[in-house]
Design a protein around this motif. Sequence first.
Motif, PDB file in Angstrom:
ATOM      1  N   ALA A 179      91.570  35.781  66.068  1.00  0.00           N
ATOM      2  CA  ALA A 179      92.327  36.440  65.005  1.00  0.00           C
ATOM      3  C   ALA A 179      93.601  35.671  64.685  1.00  0.00           C
ATOM      4  O   ALA A 179      94.096  35.705  63.560  1.00  0.00           O
ATOM      5  N   SER A 180      94.136  34.950  65.650  1.00  0.00           N
ATOM      6  CA  SER A 180      95.383  34.211  65.425  1.00  0.00           C
ATOM      7  C   SER A 180      95.142  32.811  64.878  1.00  0.00           C
ATOM      8  O   SER A 180      95.863  32.355  63.983  1.00  0.00           O
ATOM      9  N   ASP A 239      90.832  44.106  72.413  1.00  0.00           N
ATOM     10  CA  ASP A 239      92.047  43.574  71.796  1.00  0.00           C
ATOM     11  C   ASP A 239      91.727  42.590  70.678  1.00  0.00           C
ATOM     12  O   ASP A 239      92.355  42.619  69.611  1.00  0.00           O
ATOM     13  N   GLU A 240      90.723  41.743  70.876  1.00  0.00           N
ATOM     14  CA  GLU A 240      90.378  40.781  69.839  1.00  0.00           C
ATOM     15  C   GLU A 240      89.738  41.483  68.642  1.00  0.00           C
ATOM     16  O   GLU A 240      90.041  41.167  67.488  1.00  0.00           O
ATOM     17  N   SER A 242      90.266  44.561  67.710  1.00  0.00           N
ATOM     18  CA  SER A 242      91.326  45.305  67.040  1.00  0.00           C
ATOM     19  C   SER A 242      92.180  44.377  66.179  1.00  0.00           C
ATOM     20  O   SER A 242      92.597  44.744  65.070  1.00  0.00           O
ATOM     21  N   ALA A 243      92.438  43.170  66.661  1.00  0.00           N
ATOM     22  CA  ALA A 243      93.242  42.214  65.896  1.00  0.00           C
ATOM     23  C   ALA A 243      92.547  41.844  64.589  1.00  0.00           C
ATOM     24  O   ALA A 243      93.197  41.704  63.548  1.00  0.00           O
ATOM     25  N   GLU A 245      90.386  43.807  63.007  1.00  0.00           N
ATOM     26  CA  GLU A 245      90.434  45.001  62.162  1.00  0.00           C
ATOM     27  C   GLU A 245      91.776  45.122  61.457  1.00  0.00           C
ATOM     28  O   GLU A 245      91.842  45.532  60.283  1.00  0.00           O
ATOM     29  N   GLN A 246      92.840  44.746  62.131  1.00  0.00           N
ATOM     30  CA  GLN A 246      94.173  44.847  61.542  1.00  0.00           C
ATOM     31  C   GLN A 246      94.367  43.900  60.355  1.00  0.00           C
ATOM     32  O   GLN A 246      95.215  44.156  59.492  1.00  0.00           O
ATOM     33  N   ILE A 247      93.587  42.824  60.290  1.00  0.00           N
ATOM     34  CA  ILE A 247      93.706  41.908  59.148  1.00  0.00           C
ATOM     35  C   ILE A 247      92.611  42.174  58.106  1.00  0.00           C
ATOM     36  O   ILE A 247      92.448  41.385  57.173  1.00  0.00           O
ATOM     37  N   GLY A 248      91.871  43.273  58.282  1.00  0.00           N
ATOM     38  CA  GLY A 248      90.946  43.700  57.246  1.00  0.00           C
ATOM     39  C   GLY A 248      89.478  43.417  57.479  1.00  0.00           C
ATOM     40  O   GLY A 248      88.651  43.735  56.610  1.00  0.00           O
ATOM     41  N   SER A 249      89.120  42.844  58.604  1.00  0.00           N
ATOM     42  CA  SER A 249      87.706  42.572  58.887  1.00  0.00           C
ATOM     43  C   SER A 249      87.002  43.840  59.367  1.00  0.00           C
ATOM     44  O   SER A 249      87.591  44.662  60.075  1.00  0.00           O
TER      45      SER A 249
END
Length: 266
Positions: A179-180, A239-240, A242-243, A245-249
């Motif tokens: 995600a990063s 955690d990955e 969720s990360a 999901e937070q950017i819209g995936s």
Amino acid sequence: MNVYLLPERRREIILERLDKSQRVVARELADEFGVSEDAIRRDLRDLAGAGKCRRVYGGALPLTDTAPFVDRVDRNFTAKRALARAAAALVKPRDTIYIDAGTTNLLLAETLPLGQPVTVITNSVTIAAALYRKPEVTLFLIGGHVDPQIDAAVGGTAVAQIGRYRPDITFIGVCAVSASSGLSVLDERDADVKRAAIEASRRLVVLATNDKLGRAAPYHIAPAAGVQALVVERTAPADEASAFEQIGSVIIRAEGASDIMAQRAD
């Protein structure tokens, strides 16, 4: 050796062996360096997270693993098959899809519903071979120089041909997903083709087994924010997921083998 070394020096020695295409085994390294296996596993986890090796059960392999494509299909086969089944459900009748080279994507091609008309574009020789006899599939094979290790056409010819299409979904193959740091691969020519496929697509879908999550490889192909759907194992780290999901995936967790067998029993 059995002489205390700082973690940084241990990792340098491990990388030197990986650079010589040697597999490293956590238990043996722990004995050699006089530290716990947990300490070695942390070393390997950090190296893998930096895109410098590939974690396997009990140790690590060099990133430049040269096993032929056909030999890599059997790695994590059960997990890959579950991902393929989940991804195949995203394909609708008369869709045009691009299936990029990759062992998980090969299983996706083999899992496409029978009798459902679909147009498939691919640069993978093996994926094309799996599909070309299916009457419901209209197949377009991207040309150019074929690299047998990647099992795909790479180079300028392939990039130019991909630009002629506008698929509804691109199923891109990756070596690492984060995600990063986004999506990345090990081969520069392969990266060029993947970038072209992503640019041409309306929707980007990535299938990623757990060993690819939270990792980075040398050649970046796309930011994580461009991934519309990420298909992961049921046991993928929260955690990955969720990360992303937070950017819209959209996160699609594939059923495990036990889940599938339970459904069949019902």
